[in-house]
Design a protein around this motif. Structure first.
Motif, PDB file in Angstrom:
ATOM      1  N   PRO A 121       6.391   8.145  -3.005  1.00  0.00           N
ATOM      2  CA  PRO A 121       6.758   6.893  -3.670  1.00  0.00           C
ATOM      3  C   PRO A 121       7.382   5.837  -2.743  1.00  0.00           C
ATOM      4  O   PRO A 121       8.294   5.129  -3.125  1.00  0.00           O
ATOM      5  CB  PRO A 121       7.767   7.366  -4.725  1.00  0.00           C
ATOM      6  CG  PRO A 121       8.426   8.539  -4.084  1.00  0.00           C
ATOM      7  CD  PRO A 121       7.340   9.214  -3.283  1.00  0.00           C
ATOM      8  N   VAL A 122       6.881   5.739  -1.507  1.00  0.00           N
ATOM      9  CA  VAL A 122       7.373   4.755  -0.544  1.00  0.00           C
ATOM     10  C   VAL A 122       6.149   4.108   0.098  1.00  0.00           C
ATOM     11  O   VAL A 122       5.145   4.783   0.353  1.00  0.00           O
ATOM     12  CB  VAL A 122       8.257   5.431   0.535  1.00  0.00           C
ATOM     13  CG1 VAL A 122       8.663   4.452   1.621  1.00  0.00           C
ATOM     14  CG2 VAL A 122       9.498   6.055  -0.097  1.00  0.00           C
ATOM     15  N   ASN A 123       6.234   2.804   0.361  1.00  0.00           N
ATOM     16  CA  ASN A 123       5.081   2.118   0.958  1.00  0.00           C
ATOM     17  C   ASN A 123       4.815   2.614   2.384  1.00  0.00           C
ATOM     18  O   ASN A 123       5.704   3.132   3.050  1.00  0.00           O
ATOM     19  CB  ASN A 123       5.267   0.598   0.919  1.00  0.00           C
ATOM     20  CG  ASN A 123       6.350   0.122   1.871  1.00  0.00           C
ATOM     21  OD1 ASN A 123       6.157   0.102   3.083  1.00  0.00           O
ATOM     22  ND2 ASN A 123       7.506  -0.259   1.319  1.00  0.00           N
ATOM     23  N   ILE A 124       3.583   2.443   2.836  1.00  0.00           N
ATOM     24  CA  ILE A 124       3.179   3.013   4.119  1.00  0.00           C
ATOM     25  C   ILE A 124       3.843   2.334   5.316  1.00  0.00           C
ATOM     26  O   ILE A 124       3.988   2.955   6.364  1.00  0.00           O
ATOM     27  CB  ILE A 124       1.652   3.031   4.284  1.00  0.00           C
ATOM     28  CG1 ILE A 124       1.081   1.614   4.285  1.00  0.00           C
ATOM     29  CG2 ILE A 124       1.008   3.894   3.215  1.00  0.00           C
ATOM     30  CD1 ILE A 124      -0.366   1.548   4.739  1.00  0.00           C
ATOM     31  N   PHE A 125       4.265   1.072   5.165  1.00  0.00           N
ATOM     32  CA  PHE A 125       4.944   0.415   6.288  1.00  0.00           C
ATOM     33  C   PHE A 125       6.311   1.052   6.512  1.00  0.00           C
ATOM     34  O   PHE A 125       6.665   1.416   7.631  1.00  0.00           O
ATOM     35  CB  PHE A 125       5.074  -1.097   6.061  1.00  0.00           C
ATOM     36  CG  PHE A 125       5.587  -1.811   7.268  1.00  0.00           C
ATOM     37  CD1 PHE A 125       4.716  -2.214   8.267  1.00  0.00           C
ATOM     38  CD2 PHE A 125       6.932  -2.065   7.426  1.00  0.00           C
ATOM     39  CE1 PHE A 125       5.181  -2.848   9.416  1.00  0.00           C
ATOM     40  CE2 PHE A 125       7.417  -2.695   8.560  1.00  0.00           C
ATOM     41  CZ  PHE A 125       6.534  -3.094   9.561  1.00  0.00           C
ATOM     42  N   ASP A 126       7.093   1.207   5.430  1.00  0.00           N
ATOM     43  CA  ASP A 126       8.425   1.803   5.567  1.00  0.00           C
ATOM     44  C   ASP A 126       8.357   3.295   5.896  1.00  0.00           C
ATOM     45  O   ASP A 126       9.294   3.847   6.468  1.00  0.00           O
ATOM     46  CB  ASP A 126       9.267   1.549   4.317  1.00  0.00           C
ATOM     47  CG  ASP A 126       9.710   0.090   4.226  1.00  0.00           C
ATOM     48  OD1 ASP A 126       9.881  -0.548   5.284  1.00  0.00           O
ATOM     49  OD2 ASP A 126       9.874  -0.409   3.103  1.00  0.00           O
ATOM     50  N   LEU A 127       7.236   3.938   5.559  1.00  0.00           N
ATOM     51  CA  LEU A 127       7.048   5.332   5.965  1.00  0.00           C
ATOM     52  C   LEU A 127       6.817   5.440   7.473  1.00  0.00           C
ATOM     53  O   LEU A 127       6.921   6.511   8.041  1.00  0.00           O
ATOM     54  CB  LEU A 127       5.855   5.955   5.241  1.00  0.00           C
ATOM     55  CG  LEU A 127       6.095   6.507   3.845  1.00  0.00           C
ATOM     56  CD1 LEU A 127       4.784   6.978   3.234  1.00  0.00           C
ATOM     57  CD2 LEU A 127       7.114   7.624   3.860  1.00  0.00           C
ATOM     58  N   GLY A 128       6.498   4.321   8.114  1.00  0.00           N
ATOM     59  CA  GLY A 128       6.248   4.334   9.550  1.00  0.00           C
ATOM     60  C   GLY A 128       4.808   4.662   9.901  1.00  0.00           C
ATOM     61  O   GLY A 128       4.508   5.022  11.035  1.00  0.00           O
ATOM     62  N   LEU A 129       3.908   4.530   8.929  1.00  0.00           N
ATOM     63  CA  LEU A 129       2.505   4.856   9.179  1.00  0.00           C
ATOM     64  C   LEU A 129       1.747   3.720   9.860  1.00  0.00           C
ATOM     65  O   LEU A 129       0.693   3.946  10.435  1.00  0.00           O
ATOM     66  CB  LEU A 129       1.804   5.228   7.870  1.00  0.00           C
ATOM     67  CG  LEU A 129       2.335   6.490   7.185  1.00  0.00           C
ATOM     68  CD1 LEU A 129       1.612   6.725   5.866  1.00  0.00           C
ATOM     69  CD2 LEU A 129       2.215   7.704   8.087  1.00  0.00           C
ATOM     70  N   VAL A 138       0.855  -1.196   0.000  1.00  0.00           N
ATOM     71  CA  VAL A 138       0.000   0.000   0.000  1.00  0.00           C
ATOM     72  C   VAL A 138       0.889   1.244   0.000  1.00  0.00           C
ATOM     73  O   VAL A 138       1.823   1.350   0.786  1.00  0.00           O
ATOM     74  CB  VAL A 138      -0.933   0.012   1.243  1.00  0.00           C
ATOM     75  CG1 VAL A 138      -1.800   1.260   1.247  1.00  0.00           C
ATOM     76  CG2 VAL A 138      -1.788  -1.256   1.281  1.00  0.00           C
ATOM     77  N   TYR A 139       0.571   2.168  -0.904  1.00  0.00           N
ATOM     78  CA  TYR A 139       1.346   3.403  -1.045  1.00  0.00           C
ATOM     79  C   TYR A 139       0.450   4.617  -0.888  1.00  0.00           C
ATOM     80  O   TYR A 139      -0.697   4.608  -1.321  1.00  0.00           O
ATOM     81  CB  TYR A 139       1.995   3.471  -2.440  1.00  0.00           C
ATOM     82  CG  TYR A 139       3.166   2.552  -2.603  1.00  0.00           C
ATOM     83  CD1 TYR A 139       4.464   3.042  -2.580  1.00  0.00           C
ATOM     84  CD2 TYR A 139       2.990   1.182  -2.766  1.00  0.00           C
ATOM     85  CE1 TYR A 139       5.557   2.200  -2.726  1.00  0.00           C
ATOM     86  CE2 TYR A 139       4.072   0.336  -2.907  1.00  0.00           C
ATOM     87  CZ  TYR A 139       5.349   0.848  -2.885  1.00  0.00           C
ATOM     88  OH  TYR A 139       6.421   0.010  -3.008  1.00  0.00           O
TER      89      TYR A 139
END
Length: 119
Positions: free
Chosen positions: A39-47, A33-34
């Motif tokens: 342009p980064v997925n929501i998990f790696d964004l820390g969301l 999921v983005y």
């Protein structure tokens, strides 16, 4: 001190069920999921703050957004649920949007920081 005041030393974010066999598959689903503007997925964004999985394989996900005024605020929890629900073994998914603690750039993974030019 009232009911809303966290105990000193208590984590600001509820811990995830990282030892559950479904945890890694759920993380990978969240990585699909983005946010349309980043342009980064929501998990790696820390969301994704918490992934809690009970004994019946019911999944509760606590997530935030980069800002309360995010244009997809109403849609993103549904996108996360749609990514996780089809996983084998998952019985039910509940995604809740939370604002405490507020999201900050320090919550991003090193990969996300690198991708966005912050490292």
């Amino acid at each position: 001190m009232n009911d809303q005041t966290p105990l000193e030393g208590a984590p600001l974010i509820k811990p995830s069920s990282t030892d559950h066999p479904l945890h890694e598959n759920i993380v990978e689903a969240c990585r699909s999921v983005y946010d349309p503007e980043i342009p980064v997925n929501i998990f790696d964004l820390g969301l994704i703050y918490t992934i809690e999985i009970n004994a019946e394989n019911e999944v509760d996900i606590l997530m935030s957004l980069t800002a309360p005024g995010c244009p997809v605020a109403g849609e993103m929890p549904g996108w996360v649920a749609e990514a996780v629900e089809p996983l084998a073994g998952v019985k039910q998914v509940n995604v809740e949007l939370v604002w405490e603690p507020p999201w900050g750039m320090e919550m991003m993974s090193d990969e996300a920081k690198l991708e966005l030019g912050f490292m």
